[in-house]
Motif scaffolding. Structure first.
Motif, PDB file in Angstrom:
ATOM      1  N   GLU A 262      25.014  47.233  30.713  1.00  0.00           N
ATOM      2  CA  GLU A 262      24.325  46.563  29.607  1.00  0.00           C
ATOM      3  C   GLU A 262      23.556  45.336  30.082  1.00  0.00           C
ATOM      4  OE1 GLU A 262      27.313  45.481  26.858  1.00  0.00           O
ATOM      5  OE2 GLU A 262      27.916  47.546  26.389  1.00  0.00           O
ATOM      6  N   GLN A 263      24.151  44.618  31.031  1.00  0.00           N
ATOM      7  CA  GLN A 263      23.586  43.347  31.477  1.00  0.00           C
ATOM      8  C   GLN A 263      22.571  43.490  32.606  1.00  0.00           C
ATOM      9  OE1 GLN A 263      24.373  40.358  29.969  1.00  0.00           O
ATOM     10  NE2 GLN A 263      25.539  41.603  28.508  1.00  0.00           N
ATOM     11  N   GLY A 264      22.402  44.703  33.132  1.00  0.00           N
ATOM     12  CA  GLY A 264      21.494  44.904  34.248  1.00  0.00           C
ATOM     13  C   GLY A 264      22.047  44.435  35.573  1.00  0.00           C
ATOM     14  N   TRP A 265      23.380  44.468  35.702  1.00  0.00           N
ATOM     15  CA  TRP A 265      24.022  43.979  36.926  1.00  0.00           C
ATOM     16  C   TRP A 265      24.350  45.100  37.916  1.00  0.00           C
ATOM     17  CZ3 TRP A 265      28.220  40.798  33.869  1.00  0.00           C
ATOM     18  CH2 TRP A 265      27.614  39.676  33.286  1.00  0.00           C
ATOM     19  N   LEU A 266      24.182  46.359  37.531  1.00  0.00           N
ATOM     20  CA  LEU A 266      24.554  47.451  38.425  1.00  0.00           C
ATOM     21  C   LEU A 266      23.607  47.519  39.623  1.00  0.00           C
ATOM     22  CD1 LEU A 266      25.453  50.454  36.076  1.00  0.00           C
ATOM     23  CD2 LEU A 266      27.018  49.034  37.430  1.00  0.00           C
ATOM     24  N   PRO A 267      24.120  47.728  40.818  1.00  0.00           N
ATOM     25  CA  PRO A 267      23.256  47.947  41.991  1.00  0.00           C
ATOM     26  C   PRO A 267      22.416  49.213  41.806  1.00  0.00           C
ATOM     27  CG  PRO A 267      25.516  47.453  42.656  1.00  0.00           C
ATOM     28  CD  PRO A 267      25.547  47.695  41.170  1.00  0.00           C
ATOM     29  N   SER A 268      21.471  49.394  42.684  1.00  0.00           N
ATOM     30  CA  SER A 268      20.576  50.555  42.587  1.00  0.00           C
ATOM     31  C   SER A 268      21.331  51.875  42.700  1.00  0.00           C
ATOM     32  CB  SER A 268      19.507  50.484  43.682  1.00  0.00           C
ATOM     33  OG  SER A 268      20.116  50.402  44.968  1.00  0.00           O
ATOM     34  N   SER A 269      22.507  51.845  43.308  1.00  0.00           N
ATOM     35  CA  SER A 269      23.312  53.059  43.425  1.00  0.00           C
ATOM     36  C   SER A 269      23.886  53.502  42.087  1.00  0.00           C
ATOM     37  CB  SER A 269      24.473  52.823  44.405  1.00  0.00           C
ATOM     38  OG  SER A 269      25.337  51.820  43.899  1.00  0.00           O
ATOM     39  N   GLY A 270      23.868  52.597  41.105  1.00  0.00           N
ATOM     40  CA  GLY A 270      24.404  52.912  39.788  1.00  0.00           C
ATOM     41  C   GLY A 270      25.891  52.680  39.647  1.00  0.00           C
ATOM     42  N   ALA A 271      26.515  52.133  40.686  1.00  0.00           N
ATOM     43  CA  ALA A 271      27.954  51.874  40.647  1.00  0.00           C
ATOM     44  C   ALA A 271      28.245  50.483  41.187  1.00  0.00           C
ATOM     45  CB  ALA A 271      28.719  52.915  41.462  1.00  0.00           C
ATOM     46  N   LEU A 272      29.233  49.834  40.624  1.00  0.00           N
ATOM     47  CA  LEU A 272      29.642  48.524  41.127  1.00  0.00           C
ATOM     48  C   LEU A 272      30.223  48.664  42.535  1.00  0.00           C
ATOM     49  CD1 LEU A 272      31.418  47.096  37.942  1.00  0.00           C
ATOM     50  CD2 LEU A 272      29.276  46.275  38.926  1.00  0.00           C
ATOM     51  N   ARG A 273      29.955  47.699  43.374  1.00  0.00           N
ATOM     52  CA  ARG A 273      30.605  47.635  44.686  1.00  0.00           C
ATOM     53  C   ARG A 273      32.008  47.053  44.490  1.00  0.00           C
ATOM     54  NH1 ARG A 273      25.505  45.548  45.454  1.00  0.00           N
ATOM     55  NH2 ARG A 273      26.340  43.421  45.440  1.00  0.00           N
ATOM     56  N   VAL A 274      32.992  47.657  45.110  1.00  0.00           N
ATOM     57  CA  VAL A 274      34.383  47.208  44.967  1.00  0.00           C
ATOM     58  C   VAL A 274      34.903  46.769  46.328  1.00  0.00           C
ATOM     59  CG1 VAL A 274      36.709  47.803  44.232  1.00  0.00           C
ATOM     60  CG2 VAL A 274      34.734  48.797  43.049  1.00  0.00           C
ATOM     61  N   GLY A 275      35.239  45.507  46.430  1.00  0.00           N
ATOM     62  CA  GLY A 275      35.817  44.980  47.660  1.00  0.00           C
ATOM     63  C   GLY A 275      37.307  44.716  47.486  1.00  0.00           C
ATOM     64  N   GLN A 276      38.015  44.675  48.587  1.00  0.00           N
ATOM     65  CA  GLN A 276      39.446  44.384  48.574  1.00  0.00           C
ATOM     66  C   GLN A 276      39.676  42.901  48.872  1.00  0.00           C
ATOM     67  OE1 GLN A 276      42.217  46.506  47.980  1.00  0.00           O
ATOM     68  NE2 GLN A 276      40.598  47.810  47.153  1.00  0.00           N
ATOM     69  N   LEU A 277      40.654  42.331  48.207  1.00  0.00           N
ATOM     70  CA  LEU A 277      41.014  40.950  48.506  1.00  0.00           C
ATOM     71  C   LEU A 277      41.539  40.880  49.938  1.00  0.00           C
ATOM     72  CD1 LEU A 277      41.167  38.214  46.870  1.00  0.00           C
ATOM     73  CD2 LEU A 277      43.633  38.622  46.775  1.00  0.00           C
ATOM     74  N   PRO A 278      41.048  39.965  50.772  1.00  0.00           N
ATOM     75  CA  PRO A 278      41.486  39.896  52.174  1.00  0.00           C
ATOM     76  C   PRO A 278      42.836  39.192  52.313  1.00  0.00           C
ATOM     77  CG  PRO A 278      39.842  38.203  51.751  1.00  0.00           C
ATOM     78  CD  PRO A 278      39.981  38.991  50.480  1.00  0.00           C
ATOM     79  N   TRP A 279      43.910  39.919  52.034  1.00  0.00           N
ATOM     80  CA  TRP A 279      45.243  39.320  52.054  1.00  0.00           C
ATOM     81  C   TRP A 279      45.608  38.697  53.413  1.00  0.00           C
ATOM     82  CZ3 TRP A 279      47.735  38.300  47.724  1.00  0.00           C
ATOM     83  CH2 TRP A 279      47.462  39.053  46.577  1.00  0.00           C
ATOM     84  N   PRO A 280      45.303  39.329  54.543  1.00  0.00           N
ATOM     85  CA  PRO A 280      45.633  38.687  55.829  1.00  0.00           C
ATOM     86  C   PRO A 280      44.932  37.341  56.005  1.00  0.00           C
ATOM     87  CG  PRO A 280      45.196  41.025  56.149  1.00  0.00           C
ATOM     88  CD  PRO A 280      44.786  40.704  54.747  1.00  0.00           C
ATOM     89  N   VAL A 281      43.683  37.251  55.537  1.00  0.00           N
ATOM     90  CA  VAL A 281      42.968  35.976  55.611  1.00  0.00           C
ATOM     91  C   VAL A 281      43.636  34.948  54.708  1.00  0.00           C
ATOM     92  CG1 VAL A 281      40.767  34.831  55.152  1.00  0.00           C
ATOM     93  CG2 VAL A 281      40.797  37.114  56.180  1.00  0.00           C
ATOM     94  N   LEU A 282      44.077  35.398  53.538  1.00  0.00           N
ATOM     95  CA  LEU A 282      44.760  34.509  52.606  1.00  0.00           C
ATOM     96  C   LEU A 282      46.025  33.933  53.243  1.00  0.00           C
ATOM     97  CD1 LEU A 282      43.610  34.065  49.737  1.00  0.00           C
ATOM     98  CD2 LEU A 282      45.485  35.448  48.861  1.00  0.00           C
ATOM     99  N   ARG A 283      46.776  34.804  53.921  1.00  0.00           N
ATOM    100  CA  ARG A 283      47.996  34.335  54.592  1.00  0.00           C
ATOM    101  C   ARG A 283      47.660  33.342  55.700  1.00  0.00           C
ATOM    102  NH1 ARG A 283      52.576  36.902  53.252  1.00  0.00           N
ATOM    103  NH2 ARG A 283      52.426  38.914  52.164  1.00  0.00           N
ATOM    104  N   LEU A 284      46.589  33.614  56.442  1.00  0.00           N
ATOM    105  CA  LEU A 284      46.193  32.714  57.512  1.00  0.00           C
ATOM    106  C   LEU A 284      45.770  31.359  56.952  1.00  0.00           C
ATOM    107  CD1 LEU A 284      45.728  32.435  60.549  1.00  0.00           C
ATOM    108  CD2 LEU A 284      43.400  33.277  60.201  1.00  0.00           C
ATOM    109  N   MET A 285      44.999  31.382  55.874  1.00  0.00           N
ATOM    110  CA  MET A 285      44.570  30.138  55.248  1.00  0.00           C
ATOM    111  C   MET A 285      45.757  29.381  54.666  1.00  0.00           C
ATOM    112  SD  MET A 285      41.119  31.512  53.319  1.00  0.00           S
ATOM    113  CE  MET A 285      40.812  29.958  52.495  1.00  0.00           C
ATOM    114  N   GLY A 286      46.816  30.110  54.330  1.00  0.00           N
ATOM    115  CA  GLY A 286      48.003  29.475  53.775  1.00  0.00           C
ATOM    116  C   GLY A 286      48.691  28.522  54.725  1.00  0.00           C
TER     117      GLY A 286
END
Length: 349
Positions: A262-286
């Protein structure tokens, strides 16, 4: 600003609630919900507290802001005479140190003021108590086997609250719910999941097919009101489960995709890009940022399916307040300023 004693007229509704931490997410949602239900609301905030973006605290009919330190029991008791219900909406910082030092102190302050008022203390609970091996359906009788530090703290706080009711000068109820969303910032939604949604990207912290419990805050706040209205039917100490929304990442993604289209936010592929939360980086930053370490310790909540059984709650209040999921997501994103909602017809007239 020094709060003055609240003058109640003989025509005032006798139902009065004291919200501790009324400027927080749950506190403000509860403040609004109780006021809308006709309660007189005494909204405690820290001295000098401001509203959003430094503005004055909002003027809400039926709400009296009380800038009093929560540990100033004498001042709170003087200002809150007549309150029959106290809502514990105070939160320490999300670090192990703060939970170790501040969470018990906040609980003791809440118990002290509730005892002085001879009232009922309402505490929002969570699923931390059940640990990494929790079963897929959680009832009030499910054994609490907390495996992490925060879960162990939550178990101890609830045990302390139950013990406080044994003196007979206060009552208490724990209303347990899943992860919050809606009613502003400071949740997984704006901190990670949907912060890049206008750029066509979602970050999901776990497998998309795992379903877990979520609590849309306006619904949970209205449930607090309904339970408060029925509190005299409860034991001196009671625990109830709020089911909320039991949804997977795929269901979130479906709702996000419809909004993005509705908002015109979809990439040209027509699907949202889905990334994973970088848990190992989170632990390192902790190592240098305690908040990240505390978040990383809760990763299991995104890989362990769980739902809250609200049978006991429904027996008390009937069907729990429940905004349809897609509508709740839309309103939550609007609360974050990510999209505008259409104005109601009455407002356009």
């Amino acid at each position: 600003m020094t709060p003055q004693p609240l003058q109640r007229s003989s025509t005032d509704n006798p139902s009065t609630v004291l919200i501790l931490g009324a400027r927080g997410r749950l506190g403000l949602a509860a403040t609004r919900a109780f006021a809308q239900a006709g309660w007189q609301v005494l909204a405690q905030v820290r001295p000098g507290a401001k509203g959003a973006l430094g503005a004055a605290l909002p003027a809400i009919p039926g709400v009296w802001w009380m800038p009093v330190a929560v540990d100033d029991t004498a001042a709170l008791a003087a200002q809150a005479q007549g309150a029959q219900v106290v809502v514990h909406a105070l939160n320490p910082a999300y670090t192990h140190k703060a939970w170790r030092e501040d969470a018990p102190a906040l609980m003791e302050a809440a118990i002290a003021i509730t005892r002085q008022l001879r009232a009922t203390l309402m505490l929002p609970g969570n699923v931390y108590n059940f640990g990494e091996a929790m079963p897929p359906v959680l009832s009030e009788d499910t054994p609490q086997a907390a495996t992490g530090f925060k879960g162990q703290v939550r178990v101890q706080l609830e045990q302390r609250l139950q013990a406080a009711t044994q003196s007979g000068d206060m009552r208490a109820v724990v209303l347990r719910a899943g992860d919050f969303f809606g009613s502003g910032t400071g949740t997984w939604l704006d901190q990670a999941i949907a912060k890049d949604l206008p750029r066509g990207r979602v970050t999901w912290p776990g497998p998309l097919n795992v379903a877990k419990s979520w609590a849309y805050l306006p619904d949970l706040a209205r449930t607090f009101v309904r339970v408060a209205q029925e509190r005299h039917r409860l034991a001196a100490f009671e625990c109830l489960h709020f089911a909320g929304h039991h949804v997977s990442g795929q269901q979130w993604l479906h709702s996000f995709t419809a909004i993005a289209a509705e908002q015109g936010w979809l990439p040209s592929s027509g699907a949202l890009r889905v990334g994973q939360l970088p848990w190992p980086v989170l632990r390192l930053m902790g190592v240098v940022a305690p908040t990240f370490a505390a978040l990383a310790a809760m990763r299991y909540l995104w890989t362990t399916p769980h739902a809250l059984d609200n049978t006991r709650l429904r027996a008390l209040i009937g069907d729990e307040p429940h905004t349809p999921f897609d509508q709740a997501v839309r309103h939550a994103l609007a609360d974050l300023g990510l999209l505008a909602l259409p104005m109601p017809r009455a407002a356009l007239a």
